[in-house]
Design a protein around this motif. Structure first.
Motif, PDB file in Angstrom:
ATOM      1  N   ASP A   2      18.318 102.443  59.099  1.00 12.67           N
ATOM      2  CA  ASP A   2      17.220 102.312  60.062  1.00 12.67           C
ATOM      3  C   ASP A   2      17.319 101.031  60.881  1.00 12.67           C
ATOM      4  N   PRO A   9      17.724 106.229  64.149  1.00  8.41           N
ATOM      5  CA  PRO A   9      16.698 106.145  63.095  1.00  8.41           C
ATOM      6  C   PRO A   9      15.991 104.790  63.146  1.00  8.41           C
ATOM      7  N   HIS A  40      12.439 102.301  61.702  1.00  7.31           N
ATOM      8  CA  HIS A  40      11.432 102.087  60.662  1.00  7.31           C
ATOM      9  C   HIS A  40      10.470 101.020  61.144  1.00  7.31           C
TER      10      HIS A  40
END
Length: 636
Positions: free
Chosen positions: A547, A380, A382
């Motif tokens: 993230d 993940p 960001h």
């Protein structure tokens, strides 16, 4: 109120906190606890004078930093927190102009233009009004806006009798002066300002009405400024106008080695001039409570190559124990795709918590490529980016409805409301129809919108229009309108074009921003003041705890991370192409960029570079050699 505890401060920190009157410069290295020093000084000044009524002004650059400072100070001061004003330069200017902007025609409910598209509209009109000034035939608002921004950063207030030398190569550009004057005038006439004009108009007010500036100096006899090295000329002038006395109680925290915003008008020389002009006492905070010794050693070696530094500056020293594992690694790759794929694989191979890792790069293109590589590997990520406006239909509808309620005749906000409503409900309402309906509703565009929208509203949309009418239009209860609008979304289906993840993120951001504003201004601030504070703040959603954050070095400033992967350490990446082609000043700024990047580290630093980027061959960054690091053997 909690009494202040000073025993845990080191000698230099304590010296800065205990400083009483007169100007002081605190040279604070990365991780030196400068925010703690600044807020502790604010608290000490107030707790130590319970019988006094003066207030302390503390200025910083981001609303997040200001909110963090307010939280720390409020925890210690309790009710006496009212004696502390902790805000940004733009927040301070907004408050001043809301109270005193009427001196040159600005109403208290002025709006803040935070989108270039809105500024382009004003600038086009300004260019038309200055049409006989010799503007080049091919000039566009988009192309002229950077020149306007240069003048704003330079603090030029747009009055003809106050023309100063242009802050850029001037031959053939004198036409910009009447355009700039028209731009400032049209902003004020339209009762809106952009971020640069906030500061320029505040400075103009203080110059035209020096008594007002003196009054602020009396109310706030002590000023504390964070990250002073990031100030541009207009911010510097604003501070000097407030505190013109050479012996002013001006407490400045800065680090010239972290000046990385020269493109926005910052300059290491400005800090030195301030020190000289106010004859500032200097206290150094070289001890880093963030970075491991190995990283501190690299940072010291690197930054010594810069000639343009504060004299007699102490080298950084680490207050952190050495890591049992290698704190610094260097890896080389054939191309950037292999480099970024390896970063993702390495995070997994080291069994690191993704939320403790960040990938830094000098430019946005490489940041996005890093996020794509992480996602491809199933990690993940960001991408941290600046976001001035909401983008989901739900939040755009909410925000534009509040703006139209605050400015009932604003056709631009009406158009924004119509677009958002169509994206949210799939029902089309034309601004021309709204204007026609408003004639029969007291010229209220919001009432006209309700009439036009109700005529074609589907069943699902009627409760949304009901809360718009009942809570906002009829009762002016904007907090209830916001709460009921968000509740409406929970009860009704989304149209297919809506990004549910974006909407969820922005709802969370809206909640965070409104809590911050209520904490700052009280439970129920007036709508105009609330909207000004919303416009001053970025709408960037926070990363999830799981993230890997991917961001540019500029956006990483002021942050810290356990594990940092600094990618793109190649010539024309870091340092950038512009710096390689530029002079020594540009290269020193790039070196400071690298310095800032490596000093974000709390545990481990991984430096990576490739032989080619996006198809272009590149040499290893000169900064690797300057740090005494081998370019690295090819990683598999």
């Amino acid at each position: 109120m909690t009494m202040l505890e000073l025993e845990s401060l080191n000698v230099n920190q304590r010296q800065a906190v205990d400083w009483n009157e007169g100007p002081m410069l605190v040279l604070a290295g990365p991780g030196a606890g400068k925010t703690r020093v600044l807020t502790t000084r604010v608290v000490r000044l107030i707790q130590g004078t319970p019988d006094k009524r003066f207030r302390v002004l503390a200025l910083t650059f981001t609303t997040k930093a200001a909110e963090e400072m307010r939280g720390r100070v409020a925890q210690l001061l309790g009710p006496t927190m009212r004696r502390a004003r902790l805000t940004t330069f733009h927040g301070f200017a907004t408050d001043v102009l809301r109270q005193h902007g009427s001196h040159f025609g600005l109403r208290p409910d002025f709006t803040i233009l935070n989108q270039d598209a809105d500024r382009h509209l004003v600038l086009r009109d300004a260019m038309e009004q200055a049409g006989d000034a010799g503007i080049p035939s091919g000039a566009t608002a988009r192309g002229v806006l950077p020149l306007i921004d240069r003048l704003l950063r330079d603090g030029q207030d747009g009055r003809e009798q106050q023309d100063a030398p242009l802050p850029f190569a001037a031959p053939g550009k004198e036409w910009i002066r009447p355009v700039y004057r028209s731009y400032i005038r049209l902003l004020i006439e339209g009762n809106h300002l952009d971020f640069g004009a906030l500061l320029v108009c505040c400075l103009r007010l203080f110059n035209e009405r020096p008594r007002i500036a003196r009054d602020y100096g009396v109310v706030y006899p002590f000023a504390c400024v964070d990250e002073y090295q990031d100030t541009n000329k207009v911010q510097d002038l604003l501070l000097r106008t407030l505190y013109p006395d050479r012996n002013a109680n001006l407490f400045v925290v800065a680090d010239d080695d972290q000046t990385i915003y020269q493109w926005n008008g910052a300059s290491p020389e400005r800090l030195r001039r301030l020190q000289q002009d106010y004859d500032m006492r200097v206290v150094q905070l070289p001890e880093s409570f963030r970075c491991p010794p190995e990283v501190v050693d690299l940072a010291n070696i690197l930054i010594r190559h810069n000639v343009n530094r504060a004299p007699n500056k102490s080298p950084l020293a680490s207050a952190v124990d050495s890591s049992p594992s290698r704190a610094v690694r260097v890896r080389r790759f054939a191309d950037c795709a292999a480099e970024l794929s390896w970063v993702a694989a390495d995070i997994e191979a080291r069994s690191l918590d993704p939320g403790t890792c960040t990938v830094l790069a000098r430019n946005t293109k490489l940041v996005r490529a890093a996020a794509a590589a992480l996602s491809h590997a199933g990690l993940p990520s960001h991408v941290v980016k600046r976001k001035a406006e909401f983008e989901s239909p739900l939040l755009r509808f909410l925000h534009s409805a509040l703006r139209l309620s605050n400015r009932p005749a604003d056709l631009e906000q009406l158009a924004a409301l119509c677009r958002a409503y169509q994206d949210l409900t799939a029902a089309r309402v034309l601004p021309d129809d709204v204007e026609a309906e408003s004639v029969f509703a007291g010229d209220s565009l919001l009432a006209g919108f309700l009439s036009a929208a109700s005529a074609c509203a589907a069943t699902d949309a009627r409760p949304l229009l009901d809360t718009l009418r009942d809570d906002l239009h009829d009762r002016a209860k904007y907090r209830e309108f916001a709460k009921n609008t968000l509740a409406w979304r929970d009860r009704h289906r989304r149209t297919p074009n809506i990004d549910t993840d974006e909407e969820t993120e922005e709802r969370s951001t809206w909640g965070s921003l409104t809590r911050e504003i209520r904490h700052q201004l009280g439970a129920d601030p007036p709508l105009g003041q609330f909207l000004q504070q919303i416009d001053l703040r970025q709408k960037t959603p926070p990363p999830r705890p799981t993230d890997v954050q991917c961001l540019t070095i500029h956006l990483a400033k002021g942050k810290e991370f356990q594990h940092v992967y600094l990618t793109g350490l190649a010539e024309e990446q870091l340092p950038s192409y512009q710096a390689v082609q530029g002079g020594s000043s540009a290269m020193e700024e790039e070196r400071r960029n690298c310095f800032v990047a490596i000093t974000r580290v709390q545990s481990s630093l991984t430096l990576t570079h490739a032989d080619s980027y996006f198809g272009w061959p590149k040499q290893p960054s000169r900064f690797l050699a300057e740090m005494g690091l081998h370019a690295g053997s090819m990683a598999c």
